[in-house]
Design an enzyme around this catalytic site. Structure first.
Site, PDB file in Angstrom:
ATOM      1  N   PRO A 246      -2.944 -12.116   9.933  1.00 26.98           N
ATOM      2  CA  PRO A 246      -3.458 -11.947  11.306  1.00 26.98           C
ATOM      3  C   PRO A 246      -4.090 -10.571  11.508  1.00 26.98           C
ATOM      4  CG  PRO A 246      -1.223 -12.846  11.315  1.00 26.98           C
ATOM      5  CD  PRO A 246      -1.504 -12.449   9.911  1.00 26.98           C
TER       6      PRO A 246
ATOM      7  N   ASN B 102       0.853  -1.180   0.000  1.00 25.28           N
ATOM      8  CA  ASN B 102       0.000   0.000   0.000  1.00 25.28           C
ATOM      9  C   ASN B 102       0.893   1.235   0.000  1.00 25.28           C
ATOM     10  OD1 ASN B 102       0.474   0.838   2.909  1.00 25.28           O
ATOM     11  ND2 ASN B 102      -0.383  -1.208   3.240  1.00 25.28           N
TER      12      ASN B 102
END
Length: 400
Positions: A308, A211
């Site tokens: 996670p 990102n």
């Protein structure tokens, strides 16, 4: 920063040239800047240079002995919201420790009550002398005094070692913090754990899902917390390489979400506040190739696997004395998803952060947000510097 009042005291050292950038930047931001040059400072930089950058006449010891409506050191001491002494020489440092006042600069320090930022600069051997180190430790016991320790590198004397004055970008950040807090150290005794930057989930050694996060918001939070007296641990993914190193902050570098999870879980039990400003991946490639995949072997569709949920995991582990704060980078309606995240992940507060607005979000030097807490409080942060937003967020957390 508009309309704030900063008085810069320049002592005799080659690092005086760095102060020009600090003064110029402050003036361009609308800060009222005044400057005092000692006699020795004028051997390195001229009053004309400083007065031009200040947009106001520079003061020297000659000014001290001229007639004024009120004593000049009293007038300047009362005027200043912040004093910046840079470069701070061994000579001026000793005068501060012993309360000496033999020139305009030292008289003005004694005639003021505002915070003082000290940025020493000198040759390594001078810096390491026992009396200098004793004076440096002593001056820091004075509540008004805030410090930027010298860095290491090649000095003007060609010596490599400690003694370089802090860089202008670091000085400007601490000046902004001190003008916001008026020198208050309200986070002394707190240990803050902050995450920053983006994570990368690799498909092979050269391709990854990522990102555009640069880590600037997390860096600003670490700076603001450090300036307010906290002990700070920064766990970061990929950062903008132009960001200045954080002296005094423990930094732990990671790459993937799994590495960030492992590092944060290790640090979390010792943290009073944890602020999750990192842009952590939500998914990763389902499989990883240890060798670069030829272009012809790239899949036409990429199977993904979840990573996670670090924030939810920390929320489940959080103890009553701990505070956990999240970020929700959103487009469109930013409040509704932020409130859902606040509740689901057992957060104490969240910053709903619009990334589809000009000059906010990823990569920008400015930001804006709506702060929400678990008790229903709401605080809107209008567009401002990320450091200013960081201070507002810390104040919001402190009030919970």
């Amino acid at each position: 920063m508009q309309g704030k009042r900063v008085l810069v005291g320049i002592s005799g050292g080659i690092a005086a040239y760095k102060v020009c950038e600090v003064i110029s930047t402050l003036a361009k931001q609308g800060v009222a800047v005044r400057a005092i040059l000692t006699d020795s400072a004028q051997a390195f930089i001229t009053p004309l240079t400083i007065s031009t950058l200040c947009r106001h006449a520079a003061y020297t010891d000659a000014s001290f002995w001229q007639a004024h409506d009120r004593p000049l050191h009293i007038e300047l001491g009362e005027w200043a919201e912040l004093l910046v002494l840079a470069p701070l020489t061994a000579n001026t440092l000793a005068k501060l420790v012993y309360g000496m006042a033999d020139n305009l600069l030292t008289n003005t320090v004694l005639a003021s009550t505002c915070p003082v930022l000290l940025a020493p600069a000198m040759n390594t051997d001078m810096w390491e002398q026992v009396p200098v180190q004793r004076n440096w430790q002593t001056v820091q016991t004075q509540p008004r005094m805030h410090t930027l320790a010298p860095g290491s590198g090649i000095l003007a004397c060609d010596r490599v070692g400690t003694g370089r004055m802090a860089e202008p970008v670091a000085m400007l950040a601490q000046i902004e913090s001190l003008l916001y807090t008026s020198g208050q150290r309200d986070l002394v005794g707190k240990h803050l754990l902050i995450s920053a930057g983006g994570t990368r989930e690799f498909l092979d050694p050269v391709r990854f899902l990522g990102n555009p996060s640069t880590g600037k918001m997390g860096i600003a939070l670490a700076q603001a917390a450090l300036h307010r007296g906290a002990t700070v641990t920064l766990v970061h993914g990929v950062l903008d390489t132009s960001i200045v190193a954080l002296e005094g902050v423990q930094t732990l570098a990671v790459t993937s979400a799994a590495e960030m999870q492992q590092t944060l879980l290790k640090c979390f039990p010792n943290a009073d506040w944890t602020i999750m400003a990192a842009a952590v991946a939500d998914v990763k490639p389902a499989s990883y190739s240890s060798e670069k995949l030829p272009k012809r072997s790239l899949p036409s569709s990429l199977p993904l696997a979840p990573v996670p949920d670090i924030v939810a995991e920390l929320g489940a582990l959080k103890q009553p004395h701990q505070k956990l704060i999240g970020f929700a980078a959103q487009t469109g309606d930013i409040v509704t998803p932020a409130l859902e995240k606040l509740k689901q992940k057992k957060l104490d507060a969240i910053a709903a952060n619009p990334i589809d607005q000009p000059n906010s979000g990823f990569g920008s030097d400015s930001n804006q947000a709506i702060l929400l807490d678990h008790r229903g409080r709401k605080h809107v942060i209008a567009p401002c510097s990320k450091l200013h937003m960081a201070h507002q967020l810390l104040a919001f957390i402190h009030a919970i």
